[in-house]
Design a protein around this motif. Structure first.
Motif, PDB file in Angstrom:
ATOM      1  N   ALA A 228       0.838  -1.199   0.000  1.00  0.00           N
ATOM      2  CA  ALA A 228       0.000   0.000   0.000  1.00  0.00           C
ATOM      3  C   ALA A 228       0.877   1.254   0.000  1.00  0.00           C
ATOM      4  O   ALA A 228       0.626   2.211  -0.744  1.00  0.00           O
ATOM      5  CB  ALA A 228      -0.923  -0.019   1.219  1.00  0.00           C
ATOM      6  N   LEU A 229       1.952   1.207   0.820  1.00  0.00           N
ATOM      7  CA  LEU A 229       2.838   2.386   0.899  1.00  0.00           C
ATOM      8  C   LEU A 229       3.450   2.695  -0.473  1.00  0.00           C
ATOM      9  O   LEU A 229       3.439   3.840  -0.939  1.00  0.00           O
ATOM     10  CB  LEU A 229       3.940   2.119   1.920  1.00  0.00           C
ATOM     11  CG  LEU A 229       4.944   3.240   2.198  1.00  0.00           C
ATOM     12  CD1 LEU A 229       5.535   3.079   3.602  1.00  0.00           C
ATOM     13  CD2 LEU A 229       6.075   3.371   1.221  1.00  0.00           C
ATOM     14  N   THR A 230       3.992   1.647  -1.130  1.00  0.00           N
ATOM     15  CA  THR A 230       4.672   1.917  -2.408  1.00  0.00           C
ATOM     16  C   THR A 230       3.668   2.326  -3.483  1.00  0.00           C
ATOM     17  O   THR A 230       4.011   3.074  -4.397  1.00  0.00           O
ATOM     18  CB  THR A 230       5.511   0.707  -2.875  1.00  0.00           C
ATOM     19  OG1 THR A 230       4.683  -0.458  -2.873  1.00  0.00           O
ATOM     20  CG2 THR A 230       6.715   0.488  -2.007  1.00  0.00           C
ATOM     21  N   PHE A 231       2.417   1.863  -3.352  1.00  0.00           N
ATOM     22  CA  PHE A 231       1.401   2.314  -4.324  1.00  0.00           C
ATOM     23  C   PHE A 231       1.133   3.812  -4.116  1.00  0.00           C
ATOM     24  O   PHE A 231       1.175   4.593  -5.066  1.00  0.00           O
ATOM     25  CB  PHE A 231       0.094   1.526  -4.164  1.00  0.00           C
ATOM     26  CG  PHE A 231      -0.918   1.915  -5.211  1.00  0.00           C
ATOM     27  CD1 PHE A 231      -0.928   1.271  -6.436  1.00  0.00           C
ATOM     28  CD2 PHE A 231      -1.821   2.939  -4.988  1.00  0.00           C
ATOM     29  CE1 PHE A 231      -1.833   1.648  -7.420  1.00  0.00           C
ATOM     30  CE2 PHE A 231      -2.727   3.319  -5.970  1.00  0.00           C
ATOM     31  CZ  PHE A 231      -2.740   2.665  -7.181  1.00  0.00           C
ATOM     32  N   ASP A 232       0.854   4.202  -2.858  1.00  0.00           N
ATOM     33  CA  ASP A 232       0.579   5.621  -2.579  1.00  0.00           C
ATOM     34  C   ASP A 232       1.770   6.480  -2.991  1.00  0.00           C
ATOM     35  O   ASP A 232       1.626   7.582  -3.520  1.00  0.00           O
ATOM     36  CB  ASP A 232       0.315   5.838  -1.082  1.00  0.00           C
ATOM     37  CG  ASP A 232      -0.984   5.165  -0.641  1.00  0.00           C
ATOM     38  OD1 ASP A 232      -1.618   4.494  -1.464  1.00  0.00           O
ATOM     39  OD2 ASP A 232      -1.342   5.324   0.542  1.00  0.00           O
ATOM     40  N   PHE A 233       2.964   5.919  -2.728  1.00  0.00           N
ATOM     41  CA  PHE A 233       4.205   6.639  -3.035  1.00  0.00           C
ATOM     42  C   PHE A 233       4.317   6.875  -4.542  1.00  0.00           C
ATOM     43  O   PHE A 233       4.513   8.008  -4.999  1.00  0.00           O
ATOM     44  CB  PHE A 233       5.372   5.783  -2.529  1.00  0.00           C
ATOM     45  CG  PHE A 233       6.719   6.376  -2.795  1.00  0.00           C
ATOM     46  CD1 PHE A 233       7.365   7.100  -1.808  1.00  0.00           C
ATOM     47  CD2 PHE A 233       7.352   6.206  -4.014  1.00  0.00           C
ATOM     48  CE1 PHE A 233       8.612   7.650  -2.042  1.00  0.00           C
ATOM     49  CE2 PHE A 233       8.587   6.751  -4.256  1.00  0.00           C
ATOM     50  CZ  PHE A 233       9.217   7.472  -3.270  1.00  0.00           C
ATOM     51  N   ILE A 234       4.161   5.806  -5.317  1.00  0.00           N
ATOM     52  CA  ILE A 234       4.368   5.956  -6.766  1.00  0.00           C
ATOM     53  C   ILE A 234       3.270   6.843  -7.350  1.00  0.00           C
ATOM     54  O   ILE A 234       3.510   7.659  -8.239  1.00  0.00           O
ATOM     55  CB  ILE A 234       4.494   4.571  -7.468  1.00  0.00           C
ATOM     56  CG1 ILE A 234       5.081   4.716  -8.870  1.00  0.00           C
ATOM     57  CG2 ILE A 234       3.215   3.805  -7.545  1.00  0.00           C
ATOM     58  CD1 ILE A 234       6.521   5.045  -8.885  1.00  0.00           C
ATOM     59  N   TYR A 235       2.044   6.702  -6.810  1.00  0.00           N
ATOM     60  CA  TYR A 235       0.941   7.540  -7.287  1.00  0.00           C
ATOM     61  C   TYR A 235       1.229   9.011  -6.981  1.00  0.00           C
ATOM     62  O   TYR A 235       1.029   9.890  -7.821  1.00  0.00           O
ATOM     63  CB  TYR A 235      -0.372   7.103  -6.626  1.00  0.00           C
ATOM     64  CG  TYR A 235      -1.499   7.046  -7.623  1.00  0.00           C
ATOM     65  CD1 TYR A 235      -1.654   5.944  -8.449  1.00  0.00           C
ATOM     66  CD2 TYR A 235      -2.377   8.109  -7.766  1.00  0.00           C
ATOM     67  CE1 TYR A 235      -2.667   5.895  -9.383  1.00  0.00           C
ATOM     68  CE2 TYR A 235      -3.394   8.061  -8.707  1.00  0.00           C
ATOM     69  CZ  TYR A 235      -3.528   6.960  -9.512  1.00  0.00           C
ATOM     70  OH  TYR A 235      -4.519   6.921 -10.456  1.00  0.00           O
ATOM     71  N   ALA A 236       1.744   9.256  -5.754  1.00  0.00           N
ATOM     72  CA  ALA A 236       2.026  10.648  -5.357  1.00  0.00           C
ATOM     73  C   ALA A 236       3.141  11.249  -6.202  1.00  0.00           C
ATOM     74  O   ALA A 236       3.039  12.403  -6.637  1.00  0.00           O
ATOM     75  CB  ALA A 236       2.386  10.701  -3.877  1.00  0.00           C
ATOM     76  N   VAL A 237       4.202  10.473  -6.465  1.00  0.00           N
ATOM     77  CA  VAL A 237       5.312  11.073  -7.229  1.00  0.00           C
ATOM     78  C   VAL A 237       4.984  11.176  -8.720  1.00  0.00           C
ATOM     79  O   VAL A 237       5.449  12.072  -9.399  1.00  0.00           O
ATOM     80  CB  VAL A 237       6.676  10.369  -7.019  1.00  0.00           C
ATOM     81  CG1 VAL A 237       7.124  10.428  -5.588  1.00  0.00           C
ATOM     82  CG2 VAL A 237       6.689   8.955  -7.518  1.00  0.00           C
ATOM     83  N   ILE A 238       4.142  10.281  -9.214  1.00  0.00           N
ATOM     84  CA  ILE A 238       3.777  10.378 -10.634  1.00  0.00           C
ATOM     85  C   ILE A 238       2.797  11.532 -10.825  1.00  0.00           C
ATOM     86  O   ILE A 238       2.988  12.408 -11.665  1.00  0.00           O
ATOM     87  CB  ILE A 238       3.138   9.060 -11.140  1.00  0.00           C
ATOM     88  CG1 ILE A 238       4.192   7.960 -11.247  1.00  0.00           C
ATOM     89  CG2 ILE A 238       2.495   9.281 -12.515  1.00  0.00           C
ATOM     90  CD1 ILE A 238       3.646   6.624 -11.661  1.00  0.00           C
ATOM     91  N   LEU A 239       1.737  11.549 -10.027  1.00  0.00           N
ATOM     92  CA  LEU A 239       0.685  12.536 -10.265  1.00  0.00           C
ATOM     93  C   LEU A 239       0.939  13.849  -9.533  1.00  0.00           C
ATOM     94  O   LEU A 239       0.273  14.857  -9.788  1.00  0.00           O
ATOM     95  CB  LEU A 239      -0.674  11.944  -9.908  1.00  0.00           C
ATOM     96  CG  LEU A 239      -1.019  10.728 -10.782  1.00  0.00           C
ATOM     97  CD1 LEU A 239      -2.322  10.105 -10.352  1.00  0.00           C
ATOM     98  CD2 LEU A 239      -1.090  11.084 -12.261  1.00  0.00           C
ATOM     99  N   GLY A 240       1.935  13.841  -8.650  1.00  0.00           N
ATOM    100  CA  GLY A 240       2.399  15.099  -8.070  1.00  0.00           C
ATOM    101  C   GLY A 240       1.417  15.765  -7.129  1.00  0.00           C
ATOM    102  O   GLY A 240       1.506  16.977  -6.920  1.00  0.00           O
ATOM    103  N   ARG A 241       0.471  15.037  -6.592  1.00  0.00           N
ATOM    104  CA  ARG A 241      -0.414  15.660  -5.608  1.00  0.00           C
ATOM    105  C   ARG A 241      -0.952  14.595  -4.649  1.00  0.00           C
ATOM    106  O   ARG A 241      -0.805  13.398  -4.896  1.00  0.00           O
ATOM    107  CB  ARG A 241      -1.562  16.391  -6.287  1.00  0.00           C
ATOM    108  CG  ARG A 241      -2.469  15.503  -7.093  1.00  0.00           C
ATOM    109  CD  ARG A 241      -3.414  16.392  -7.873  1.00  0.00           C
ATOM    110  NE  ARG A 241      -4.219  15.667  -8.787  1.00  0.00           N
ATOM    111  CZ  ARG A 241      -5.488  15.337  -8.573  1.00  0.00           C
ATOM    112  NH1 ARG A 241      -6.076  15.654  -7.452  1.00  0.00           N
ATOM    113  NH2 ARG A 241      -6.171  14.694  -9.470  1.00  0.00           N
ATOM    114  N   ASP A 242      -1.552  15.081  -3.553  1.00  0.00           N
ATOM    115  CA  ASP A 242      -2.047  14.151  -2.550  1.00  0.00           C
ATOM    116  C   ASP A 242      -3.489  13.787  -2.842  1.00  0.00           C
ATOM    117  O   ASP A 242      -4.245  14.602  -3.371  1.00  0.00           O
ATOM    118  CB  ASP A 242      -1.933  14.792  -1.166  1.00  0.00           C
ATOM    119  CG  ASP A 242      -0.484  15.126  -0.866  1.00  0.00           C
ATOM    120  OD1 ASP A 242       0.370  14.301  -1.222  1.00  0.00           O
ATOM    121  OD2 ASP A 242      -0.218  16.221  -0.333  1.00  0.00           O
TER     122      ASP A 242
END
Ligand code: HEM
Length: 536
Positions: A228-242
């Motif tokens: 879950a952490l790495t999913f949220d992480f990759i989503y946050a760095v790709i899409l650039g927002r929370d």
């Protein structure tokens, strides 16, 4: 023919050659260039590369009389190059059925036994597994992984289910020269400067999870939490927002359904099959990506600074002013989530297990972080991340023991020479990364099964050696810097502020990398002196 034997040592050291001959033979023999020109001529005329050719046609190219060729992909004997035609095939692994079962259940042991003292063996097709040449040295693996002109990724690209789910326009699916073009547009999104801008977001995601684990008061399942952490992480760095937790939960579910389709077979797109459900999830993810692309474009047009990999991809422009199309953007977002999610979560799971089992290594990690806190304060920047040789050694040593990508497939695009053997076009070439890590001559005489990050701190250990965990050549992991930053941020925050215990008494099973059957129950507690180490 004997006067035209190549200088073997030169060929071995130079990796692949399509057809390389000593100088005195050049007057009578085709060069690489003439062979390729002939192929280019055929391609331009729409003649297949393996079509029947005659000595007469060959004479028109280089003034060279070559044997009549019936097919270029059957064997070295059929090669239009006299040098290649004269080369032997590697010895056959020649395994009976029961050892082939070993190949499936204990791949590393099977590969070691099949190779014996050879640098390469030919593995015939059996039990539904394709025929392949198995490479036993890093030199050969590197030559193959770097040899884009002579080598393709066709094996993966011809997997209908994989290609459809990931997308035909993603980096993974395109061949040179398109791959190089796309990579040039995509790589600025992964530059050190881009990573620097993303670091606060990385720290925020990791801190949120560490705090939640500590607040749980009961064991959490580390393997699942890290997914879950790495999913949220990759989503946050790709899409650039929370995103709101609820939204992230929804996207994780969609991704899970999509990823399950990659394991399906045969790939039937029906509403009740895993592949059918995965394709439906892909459609929904594509809609979310399209909305994010439109939003990012609008913000950029208003002159706003937008963080994240997507903003870099949307802004990327080639010399003629062309940009990535919407479908290219969507397919590559899908690939980035796939490539950057399980790889990191499985590696982090293995890292936590190793640190738990080796308290001295955890202690060393804490000391490195205390020294950094004293030097730089609590801020984590890419500069600080670079000053973590011990954390880096822990990551590399974990990957050496449990490489998350067990091996890489390639296919010879044309007849080539490799390590003194003829490799006919169409042959699958397999680089067993896991085995190569364990066979690295640097560690001969050491206990190769032991977790010893210190070995990576020596002058020898800092070189790449035989360890190809992130690949090699033109398809070297695009997200290497992101992956290293993510893992170092987690190690730094954990060592600075938390204690942890986990239950490592379990079986490790092969999925994407090796994962613990018990999902690694883990208890996390905040350290008393943690306040001084808060980094956001
Ligand atoms: C521990 C973490 C990781 C490991 C061990 C790893 C390993 C690899 C390997 C071995 C390849 C080469 C595949 C081949 O040659 O066929 C690769 C390619 C790739 N990786 Fe990673 N990776 C990791 C994390 C990431 C992350 C975090 C991202 C994205 C943010 C990422 C994005 C990619 C992409 C896009 C490619 C394809 C490159 C191309 O074809 O040009 N990876 N990775």
């Amino acid at each position: 023919m004997s006067t035209c034997r190549p200088q073997q040592s030169i060929l071995r050291s130079s990796g692949i050659s399509s057809c390389t001959l000593p100088r005195q033979c050049l007057a009578r023999a085709p060069t690489i260039a003439t062979l390729r020109t002939r192929r280019a001529g055929r391609a331009a005329r729409g003649t297949p590369d393996n079509a029947t050719t005659s000595a007469a046609e060959d004479l028109t190219d280089g003034g060279v009389s070559l044997p009549t060729t019936t097919t270029s992909s059957s064997s070295s004997a059929g090669s239009s190059c006299p040098f290649l035609a004269g080369l032997p095939s590697p010895p056959a692994a020649g395994s009976p059925w029961y050892t082939r079962l070993q190949q499936l259940s204990h791949p590393e042991q099977w590969q070691r036994a099949a190779l014996g003292s050879h640098s390469m063996v030919s593995v015939p097709s059996q039990l539904g597994l394709p025929a392949a040449y198995l490479l036993g040295t890093a030199e050969l693996a590197k030559a193959v992984l770097a040899g884009e002109g002579d080598i393709t990724l066709q094996g993966v690209q011809r997997n209908y289910g994989f290609a459809t789910l990931v997308g035909q326009h993603s980096l993974l699916m395109v061949q040179e020269p398109r791959h190089k073009y796309l990579r040039n547009l995509i790589m600025p999104a992964f530059s050190p400067e881009a990573i620097e801008r993303l670091t606060p977001r990385m720290v925020a995601v990791v801190s949120r999870y560490l705090d939640a684990w500590a607040a749980a008061g009961t064991p959490v399942l580390a393997a699942q939490e890290l997914k879950a952490l790495t999913f949220d992480f990759i989503y946050a760095v790709i899409l650039g927002r929370d995103y709101e937790q609820q939204q992230l939960q929804h996207m994780r579910q969609l991704y899970g359904t999509w990823a399950a389709g990659l394991q399906d077979w045969p790939f039937l797109q029906l509403p009740f099959t895993r592949f059918g459900k995965a394709m439906a999830a892909r459609e929904q993810l594509m809609e979310l990506f399209k909305a994010a692309i439109a939003e990012t474009r609008a913000l950029l047009q208003q002159g706003q600074e937008v963080p994240g990999i997507l903003a870099s991809l949307v802004s990327a422009v080639d010399e003629e002013g062309n940009r990535l199309s919407e479908v290219e953007l969507c397919d590559n977002l899908m690939l980035l989530i796939l490539a950057g999610h399980d790889t990191s979560s499985v590696t982090l799971t293995n890292i936590l297990a190793n640190l738990h089992n080796h308290p001295a290594a955890m202690q060393q990690l804490r000391q490195e972080q205390q020294a950094l806190l004293a030097r730089h304060g609590s801020q984590l920047s890419t500069g600080v991340l670079r000053e973590m040789p011990y954390a880096e050694a822990v990551i590399r040593e974990t990957l050496r023991l449990r490489n998350v990508v067990p091996g890489l497939h390639r296919v010879a695009a044309r007849d080539i020479e490799l390590g003194g053997y003829a490799v006919p076009a169409g042959t699958m070439l397999y680089s067993p990364l896991h085995l190569l890590n364990k066979s690295d001559p640097r560690w001969a005489g050491d206990d190769v099964e032991a977790f010893r990050p210190e070995r990576m701190m020596t002058a020898e250990g800092q070189k790449g050696g035989w360890q190809l965990s992130f690949g090699h050549g033109p398809r070297f992991c695009a997200g290497y810097l992101v992956a290293m930053a993510e893992m170092k941020v987690l190690l730094a925050l954990l060592a600075r502020g938390y204690d942890f215990e986990c239950d490592t008494d379990t079986q490790w099973v092969q999925q994407v990398g090796q994962v613990p059957a018990n999902h690694l129950p883990m208890t996390v507690t905040r350290r008393r002196d943690a306040a001084a180490a808060t980094c956001v």
